[in-house]
Design a protein around this motif. Structure first.
Motif, mmCIF file in Angstrom:
data_model
loop_
_atom_site.group_PDB
_atom_site.id
_atom_site.type_symbol
_atom_site.label_atom_id
_atom_site.label_comp_id
_atom_site.label_asym_id
_atom_site.label_seq_id
_atom_site.Cartn_x
_atom_site.Cartn_y
_atom_site.Cartn_z
ATOM 1 N N LEU A 132 8.726 -0.527 8.903
ATOM 2 C CA LEU A 132 8.975 -0.990 7.542
ATOM 3 C C LEU A 132 10.239 -0.333 6.984
ATOM 4 C CD1 LEU A 132 5.370 -0.888 6.030
ATOM 5 C CD2 LEU A 132 6.634 -2.903 6.814
ATOM 6 N N SER A 133 10.914 -1.044 6.101
ATOM 7 C CA SER A 133 12.162 -0.542 5.519
ATOM 8 C C SER A 133 11.907 0.680 4.638
ATOM 9 C CB SER A 133 12.815 -1.647 4.688
ATOM 10 O OG SER A 133 13.830 -1.119 3.856
ATOM 11 N N ILE A 134 12.629 1.750 4.924
ATOM 12 C CA ILE A 134 12.545 2.969 4.111
ATOM 13 C C ILE A 134 13.008 2.667 2.692
ATOM 14 C CG2 ILE A 134 13.302 5.372 3.903
ATOM 15 C CD1 ILE A 134 11.605 4.637 6.458
ATOM 16 N N THR A 135 14.058 1.886 2.568
ATOM 17 C CA THR A 135 14.603 1.536 1.261
ATOM 18 C C THR A 135 13.588 0.771 0.425
ATOM 19 O OG1 THR A 135 16.837 1.481 2.196
ATOM 20 C CG2 THR A 135 16.501 0.324 0.111
ATOM 21 N N LYS A 136 12.877 -0.160 1.056
ATOM 22 C CA LYS A 136 11.878 -0.944 0.317
ATOM 23 C C LYS A 136 10.656 -0.095 -0.039
ATOM 24 C CE LYS A 136 12.964 -5.604 2.014
ATOM 25 N NZ LYS A 136 13.567 -6.009 0.754
ATOM 26 N N ILE A 137 10.217 0.763 0.891
ATOM 27 C CA ILE A 137 9.040 1.598 0.618
ATOM 28 C C ILE A 137 9.276 2.452 -0.620
ATOM 29 C CG2 ILE A 137 7.614 3.518 1.467
ATOM 30 C CD1 ILE A 137 8.029 2.391 4.301
ATOM 31 N N CYS A 138 10.494 2.949 -0.793
ATOM 32 C CA CYS A 138 10.745 3.901 -1.884
ATOM 33 C C CYS A 138 11.248 3.254 -3.170
ATOM 34 C CB CYS A 138 11.684 5.014 -1.436
ATOM 35 S SG CYS A 138 13.421 4.592 -1.457
ATOM 36 N N GLU A 139 11.102 1.933 -3.290
ATOM 37 C CA GLU A 139 11.598 1.237 -4.476
ATOM 38 C C GLU A 139 10.972 1.752 -5.771
ATOM 39 O OE1 GLU A 139 11.067 -2.946 -3.784
ATOM 40 O OE2 GLU A 139 13.013 -3.148 -2.770
ATOM 41 N N ARG A 140 9.715 2.232 -5.695
ATOM 42 C CA ARG A 140 9.014 2.691 -6.905
ATOM 43 C C ARG A 140 8.843 4.212 -6.933
ATOM 44 N NH1 ARG A 140 4.750 -1.993 -5.656
ATOM 45 N NH2 ARG A 140 3.195 -0.505 -6.359
ATOM 46 N N VAL A 141 9.601 4.892 -6.075
ATOM 47 C CA VAL A 141 9.503 6.352 -5.986
ATOM 48 C C VAL A 141 10.316 7.012 -7.095
ATOM 49 C CG1 VAL A 141 10.223 8.352 -4.593
ATOM 50 C CG2 VAL A 141 9.014 6.450 -3.518
ATOM 51 N N VAL A 142 9.721 8.025 -7.699
ATOM 52 C CA VAL A 142 10.459 8.871 -8.645
ATOM 53 C C VAL A 142 11.251 9.886 -7.809
ATOM 54 C CG1 VAL A 142 10.264 10.577 -10.488
ATOM 55 C CG2 VAL A 142 8.690 8.628 -10.426
ATOM 56 N N GLY A 143 12.564 9.850 -7.913
ATOM 57 C CA GLY A 143 13.405 10.749 -7.114
ATOM 58 C C GLY A 143 13.611 10.238 -5.700
ATOM 59 N N PRO A 144 14.119 9.000 -5.505
ATOM 60 C CA PRO A 144 14.266 8.424 -4.171
ATOM 61 C C PRO A 144 15.230 9.182 -3.260
ATOM 62 C CG PRO A 144 15.409 7.076 -5.796
ATOM 63 C CD PRO A 144 14.616 8.097 -6.557
ATOM 64 N N ILE A 164 0.839 -1.204 0.000
ATOM 65 C CA ILE A 164 0.000 0.000 0.000
ATOM 66 C C ILE A 164 0.873 1.253 0.000
ATOM 67 C CG2 ILE A 164 -1.674 1.342 1.337
ATOM 68 C CD1 ILE A 164 -2.921 -1.330 2.205
ATOM 69 N N LYS A 165 1.921 1.239 0.822
ATOM 70 C CA LYS A 165 2.816 2.398 0.875
ATOM 71 C C LYS A 165 3.554 2.576 -0.459
ATOM 72 C CE LYS A 165 3.624 2.675 5.900
ATOM 73 N NZ LYS A 165 3.318 4.086 6.175
ATOM 74 N N GLN A 166 4.053 1.480 -1.013
ATOM 75 C CA GLN A 166 4.761 1.574 -2.293
ATOM 76 C C GLN A 166 3.841 2.104 -3.385
ATOM 77 O OE1 GLN A 166 6.195 -2.455 -2.792
ATOM 78 N NE2 GLN A 166 8.272 -1.872 -2.194
ATOM 79 N N SER A 167 2.610 1.623 -3.431
ATOM 80 C CA SER A 167 1.652 2.049 -4.446
ATOM 81 C C SER A 167 1.335 3.540 -4.306
ATOM 82 C CB SER A 167 0.373 1.218 -4.331
ATOM 83 O OG SER A 167 -0.583 1.639 -5.262
ATOM 84 N N PHE A 168 1.154 3.985 -3.039
ATOM 85 C CA PHE A 168 0.887 5.403 -2.789
ATOM 86 C C PHE A 168 2.023 6.256 -3.329
ATOM 87 C CE2 PHE A 168 1.669 9.174 -0.213
ATOM 88 C CZ PHE A 168 0.447 9.820 -0.269
ATOM 89 N N TRP A 169 3.249 5.894 -2.971
ATOM 90 C CA TRP A 169 4.390 6.725 -3.346
ATOM 91 C C TRP A 169 4.714 6.655 -4.837
ATOM 92 C CZ3 TRP A 169 5.506 10.685 -0.824
ATOM 93 C CH2 TRP A 169 5.402 10.727 0.572
ATOM 94 N N GLU A 170 4.476 5.502 -5.453
ATOM 95 C CA GLU A 170 4.673 5.405 -6.901
ATOM 96 C C GLU A 170 3.786 6.425 -7.615
ATOM 97 O OE1 GLU A 170 4.763 1.979 -10.358
ATOM 98 O OE2 GLU A 170 3.511 1.644 -8.583
ATOM 99 N N ASP A 171 2.568 6.553 -7.139
ATOM 100 C CA ASP A 171 1.599 7.481 -7.726
ATOM 101 C C ASP A 171 1.939 8.937 -7.400
ATOM 102 O OD1 ASP A 171 -0.695 8.413 -8.974
ATOM 103 O OD2 ASP A 171 -2.007 7.927 -7.296
#
Length: 203
Positions: free
Chosen positions: A101-113, A76-83
């Motif tokens: 939760l791992s910060i690194t994993k949450i931001c795997e799909r982030v634009v501009g990590p 859910i967090k990854q999907s939110f941040w990807e969007d």
């Protein structure tokens, strides 16, 4: 808390019922602070005037910073941040409020990590001053510095978590104390009331 320190704030959710719960929680917390003398009714009204509750994602396009506090669920967090990372400004700071939760994993799909970090608040957030500012593997140190300084500006007591480790700092310390408390009781060294007394009146 952001609004109390002069920020204009959007509170976004996907459900009107969740926004209504948010409104009621803010009002309840504000009322308790008025009753305790920490706020005047006028200050409370001014704070609440800076809050905008919305179901419209376009609110993110104007933000300097986005702090997410969705369910503790990685997908859910990854999907939110990807969007969201696609629609905010390139210089917008992105922060997740997670307790483990791992910060690194949450931001795997982030634009501009590099502009993404953890900002772990402790409940009740209008009373407990601690904020953990957590760097993931791709976090630019300057991003963590901005979130740290901003946390100070809003009256918090931030600490740096320089490595994305399970439990960060505060939860690891708390878990260690809890384990030892249970062991002390198990060994018959003291009852729970004695252990509580040691924590409350000594430590």
């Amino acid at each position: 808390i952001f609004a109390k320190h002069g920020c204009n704030v959007f509170l976004y959710d996907i459900a009107e019922a969740a926004l209504e719960r948010g409104r009621k929680l803010v009002q309840m917390n504000q009322l308790s602070q008025i009753e305790s003398g920490d706020l005047t009714a006028e200050e409370s009204a001014e704070i609440q005037s800076r809050l905008r509750f919305t179901l419209d994602k376009s609110c993110f396009t104007a933000c300097d910073m986005v702090v997410e506090s969705v369910l503790e669920n990685l997908e859910i967090k990854q999907s939110f941040w990807e969007d969201i990372s696609k629609i905010v400004r390139p210089d917008c700071i992105l922060a997740t409020n997670t307790s483990g939760l791992s910060i690194t994993k949450i931001c795997e799909r982030v634009v501009g990590p590099e502009r993404f970090c953890g900002m772990h608040w402790f409940n009740p957030s209008h009373i407990v001053p601690l904020i953990e500012v957590i760097s993931g593997d791709k976090t630019d140190p300057a991003t963590a510095d901005v979130v740290f300084a901003f946390s100070q500006r809003i009256g918090k007591k931030p600490i740096y978590v320089k490595k994305d480790a399970l439990g960060f700092i505060a939860n690891r310390l708390q878990a260690a104390i809890l384990r030892e408390a249970l062991y002390i009781k198990e060994q018959g060294i003291g009852d729970f009331s004695d252990i509580d007394g040691a924590m409350k009146y000594g430590l």
